[in-house]
Design a protein around this motif. Structure first.
Motif, PDB file in Angstrom:
ATOM      1  N   ASP A  66     102.304  27.232  90.209  1.00 33.78           N
ATOM      2  CA  ASP A  66     103.293  26.536  89.391  1.00 33.78           C
ATOM      3  C   ASP A  66     102.949  25.063  89.236  1.00 33.78           C
ATOM      4  O   ASP A  66     103.064  24.490  88.143  1.00 33.78           O
ATOM      5  N   LEU A  67     102.482  24.440  90.334  1.00 30.99           N
ATOM      6  CA  LEU A  67     102.111  23.033  90.262  1.00 30.99           C
ATOM      7  C   LEU A  67     100.851  22.838  89.425  1.00 30.99           C
ATOM      8  O   LEU A  67     100.739  21.867  88.666  1.00 30.99           O
ATOM      9  N   GLN A  68      99.908  23.755  89.536  1.00 32.57           N
ATOM     10  CA  GLN A  68      98.696  23.659  88.729  1.00 32.57           C
ATOM     11  C   GLN A  68      99.019  23.783  87.242  1.00 32.57           C
ATOM     12  O   GLN A  68      98.478  23.044  86.407  1.00 32.57           O
ATOM     13  N   LYS A  69      99.923  24.693  86.909  1.00 31.88           N
ATOM     14  CA  LYS A  69     100.314  24.842  85.509  1.00 31.88           C
ATOM     15  C   LYS A  69     101.021  23.593  85.005  1.00 31.88           C
ATOM     16  O   LYS A  69     100.818  23.164  83.861  1.00 31.88           O
ATOM     17  N   LEU A  70     101.844  22.980  85.865  1.00 31.63           N
ATOM     18  CA  LEU A  70     102.536  21.752  85.474  1.00 31.63           C
ATOM     19  C   LEU A  70     101.538  20.644  85.181  1.00 31.63           C
ATOM     20  O   LEU A  70     101.661  19.922  84.176  1.00 31.63           O
ATOM     21  N   PHE A  71     100.518  20.492  86.026  1.00 26.82           N
ATOM     22  CA  PHE A  71      99.518  19.449  85.823  1.00 26.82           C
ATOM     23  C   PHE A  71      98.697  19.719  84.568  1.00 26.82           C
ATOM     24  O   PHE A  71      98.388  18.791  83.805  1.00 26.82           O
ATOM     25  N   GLN A  72      98.317  20.971  84.349  1.00 26.69           N
ATOM     26  CA  GLN A  72      97.513  21.289  83.172  1.00 26.69           C
ATOM     27  C   GLN A  72      98.296  21.041  81.885  1.00 26.69           C
ATOM     28  O   GLN A  72      97.755  20.528  80.897  1.00 26.69           O
ATOM     29  N   ASN A  73      99.575  21.399  81.902  1.00 22.34           N
ATOM     30  CA  ASN A  73     100.390  21.172  80.706  1.00 22.34           C
ATOM     31  C   ASN A  73     100.555  19.682  80.423  1.00 22.34           C
ATOM     32  O   ASN A  73     100.429  19.231  79.276  1.00 22.34           O
ATOM     33  N   TYR A  74     100.843  18.907  81.469  1.00 24.75           N
ATOM     34  CA  TYR A  74     101.020  17.474  81.242  1.00 24.75           C
ATOM     35  C   TYR A  74      99.706  16.803  80.876  1.00 24.75           C
ATOM     36  O   TYR A  74      99.693  15.834  80.108  1.00 24.75           O
ATOM     37  N   ASN A  75      98.598  17.305  81.398  1.00 27.73           N
ATOM     38  CA  ASN A  75      97.298  16.739  81.036  1.00 27.73           C
ATOM     39  C   ASN A  75      97.029  16.913  79.544  1.00 27.73           C
ATOM     40  O   ASN A  75      96.505  16.010  78.883  1.00 27.73           O
ATOM     41  N   GLY A  76      97.412  18.074  78.999  1.00 24.90           N
ATOM     42  CA  GLY A  76      97.226  18.280  77.565  1.00 24.90           C
ATOM     43  C   GLY A  76      98.188  17.466  76.726  1.00 24.90           C
ATOM     44  O   GLY A  76      97.817  16.926  75.675  1.00 24.90           O
ATOM     45  N   VAL A  77      99.431  17.349  77.202  1.00 21.66           N
ATOM     46  CA  VAL A  77     100.422  16.582  76.442  1.00 21.66           C
ATOM     47  C   VAL A  77     100.088  15.097  76.472  1.00 21.66           C
ATOM     48  O   VAL A  77     100.150  14.401  75.447  1.00 21.66           O
ATOM     49  N   SER A  78      99.742  14.575  77.644  1.00 20.40           N
ATOM     50  CA  SER A  78      99.459  13.148  77.760  1.00 20.40           C
ATOM     51  C   SER A  78      98.194  12.750  77.015  1.00 20.40           C
ATOM     52  O   SER A  78      98.045  11.589  76.616  1.00 20.40           O
ATOM     53  N   GLU A  79      97.275  13.700  76.817  1.00 21.97           N
ATOM     54  CA  GLU A  79      96.063  13.386  76.056  1.00 21.97           C
ATOM     55  C   GLU A  79      96.397  13.088  74.598  1.00 21.97           C
ATOM     56  O   GLU A  79      95.692  12.308  73.935  1.00 21.97           O
ATOM     57  N   ARG A  80      97.491  13.661  74.114  1.00 22.86           N
ATOM     58  CA  ARG A  80      97.889  13.411  72.724  1.00 22.86           C
ATOM     59  C   ARG A  80      98.501  12.031  72.533  1.00 22.86           C
ATOM     60  O   ARG A  80      98.742  11.616  71.396  1.00 22.86           O
ATOM     61  N   TYR A  81      98.760  11.313  73.629  1.00 22.22           N
ATOM     62  CA  TYR A  81      99.250   9.943  73.494  1.00 22.22           C
ATOM     63  C   TYR A  81      98.230   9.051  72.789  1.00 22.22           C
ATOM     64  O   TYR A  81      98.605   8.043  72.173  1.00 22.22           O
ATOM     65  N   LYS A  82      96.963   9.414  72.883  1.00 19.67           N
ATOM     66  CA  LYS A  82      95.918   8.582  72.281  1.00 19.67           C
ATOM     67  C   LYS A  82      96.017   8.561  70.760  1.00 19.67           C
ATOM     68  O   LYS A  82      95.541   7.619  70.122  1.00 19.67           O
ATOM     69  N   ALA A  83      96.603   9.588  70.179  1.00 18.29           N
ATOM     70  CA  ALA A  83      96.712   9.641  68.722  1.00 18.29           C
ATOM     71  C   ALA A  83      97.795   8.720  68.182  1.00 18.29           C
ATOM     72  O   ALA A  83      97.948   8.607  66.959  1.00 18.29           O
ATOM     73  N   ARG A  84      98.536   8.062  69.051  1.00 19.64           N
ATOM     74  CA  ARG A  84      99.609   7.184  68.589  1.00 19.64           C
ATOM     75  C   ARG A  84      99.103   5.837  68.103  1.00 19.64           C
ATOM     76  O   ARG A  84      99.862   5.068  67.518  1.00 19.64           O
ATOM     77  N   PHE A  85      97.853   5.528  68.369  1.00 20.74           N
ATOM     78  CA  PHE A  85      97.312   4.227  67.981  1.00 20.74           C
ATOM     79  C   PHE A  85      95.974   4.446  67.289  1.00 20.74           C
ATOM     80  O   PHE A  85      95.188   5.298  67.695  1.00 20.74           O
ATOM     81  N   GLY A  86      95.731   3.652  66.246  1.00 15.14           N
ATOM     82  CA  GLY A  86      94.481   3.743  65.507  1.00 15.14           C
ATOM     83  C   GLY A  86      94.685   4.001  64.036  1.00 15.14           C
ATOM     84  O   GLY A  86      93.770   3.790  63.236  1.00 15.14           O
ATOM     85  N   LYS A  87      95.871   4.459  63.661  1.00 21.48           N
ATOM     86  CA  LYS A  87      96.192   4.691  62.260  1.00 21.48           C
ATOM     87  C   LYS A  87      97.403   3.838  61.901  1.00 21.48           C
ATOM     88  O   LYS A  87      98.381   3.803  62.630  1.00 21.48           O
TER      89      LYS A  87
END
Length: 269
Positions: A66-87
């Motif tokens: 359960d903890l591994q799934k939580l980390f993997q999900n947040y890792n994918g979601v937080s990676e999308r934060y990078k798309a908030r800047f540059g356009k």
């Protein structure tokens, strides 16, 4: 042409975009490190997991799926934060705004909910320091300055103040009738202010009749209480008071005679 494009790609905008991505990676790493170290007392989050790819390949969760799934999900979601800047806007204000927005994101708040309140506050303050450090490295050489904004505002041509007047004159009725308008207004005002004619009968609805019925019922009930209930209650109270007075026993008279002297009889015996 390729050399020019490469030079443009390595300009301040591209450098600021890379700085934003590195700052997001650092924020995500510090967040996951804090939650991981809190979840395991004898394990530490590896310092080499500073990229999303490295964290995606990390599986040392001591059998806690359960903890591994939580980390993997947040890792994918937080990676999308990078798309908030540059356009769109790429100035320093937008840089800090988008980084601070990650600290109030609902996914971030859900991920750190396992931490106590004081540790959540300490984590957010440390992440804010990282954001300030990233903002200090921001290259603001291409940001618009106040003089440029003022010049852009001055370059806008002034509005043609005569245009609305000309349009109004063109659409105006060529044959206005002010007298008719005045007469209509006068008649309308007189109709509003004139009193109701006495010949018109007044109409009552069911609310009026219900109000009248309730008022009459209340009056009759009040008369019944005054004329019947209150006198009867007063008579009963008076009779009860008389009975209590008759039941009280008469006071016993006090004897004033002194006890006889028995000393002589005692001496004779």
């Amino acid at each position: 042409m390729p050399a020019m494009l490469l030079a443009q790609a390595k300009g301040p905008a591209a450098a600021n975009k890379q700085l934003f991505d590195r700052t997001v990676d650092e924020l995500n790493f510090r967040t996951m490190e804090t939650v991981y170290d809190k979840s395991f007392t004898r394990r530490k989050f590896p310092v080499t997991l500073r990229t999303a790819k490295a964290r995606r390949e990390f599986t040392d969760f001591n059998g806690r799926d359960d903890l591994q799934k939580l980390f993997q999900n947040y890792n994918g979601v937080s990676e999308r934060y990078k798309a908030r800047f540059g356009k769109g806007r790429t100035d320093l204000v937008e840089f800090e705004k988008q980084l601070n927005a990650t600290l109030v994101d609902k996914n971030f708040e859900f991920f750190i909910r396992v931490l106590p309140r004081d540790e959540r506050v300490a984590l957010i303050r440390s992440l804010q320091r990282i954001i300030r450090q990233g903002a200090a490295q921001f290259n603001a050489s291409e940001d618009p300055v106040a003089e440029d904004l003022a010049a852009d505002g001055a370059a806008v041509p002034p509005a043609d103040v005569d245009a609305p007047a000309a349009t109004a004159a063109a659409t105006e009725d060529p044959s206005p009738q002010p007298e008719a308008s005045l007469t209509t207004t006068t008649v309308t005002s007189s109709n509003r202010l004139s009193p109701r004619s006495l010949d018109v009968p007044v109409r009552h609805d069911w609310v009026d009749y219900l109000t009248l019925l309730l008022a009459g019922t209340s009056t009759l009930l009040l008369l019944f209480l005054i004329t019947s209930v209150l006198p009867d209650l007063r008579a009963r109270l008076d009779g009860l008071a008389d009975e209590l007075d008759n039941q009280q026993p008469a006071p016993r008279p006090r004897s004033r005679a002194l006890p006889e002297d028995r000393y002589e009889d005692d001496e004779a015996n």
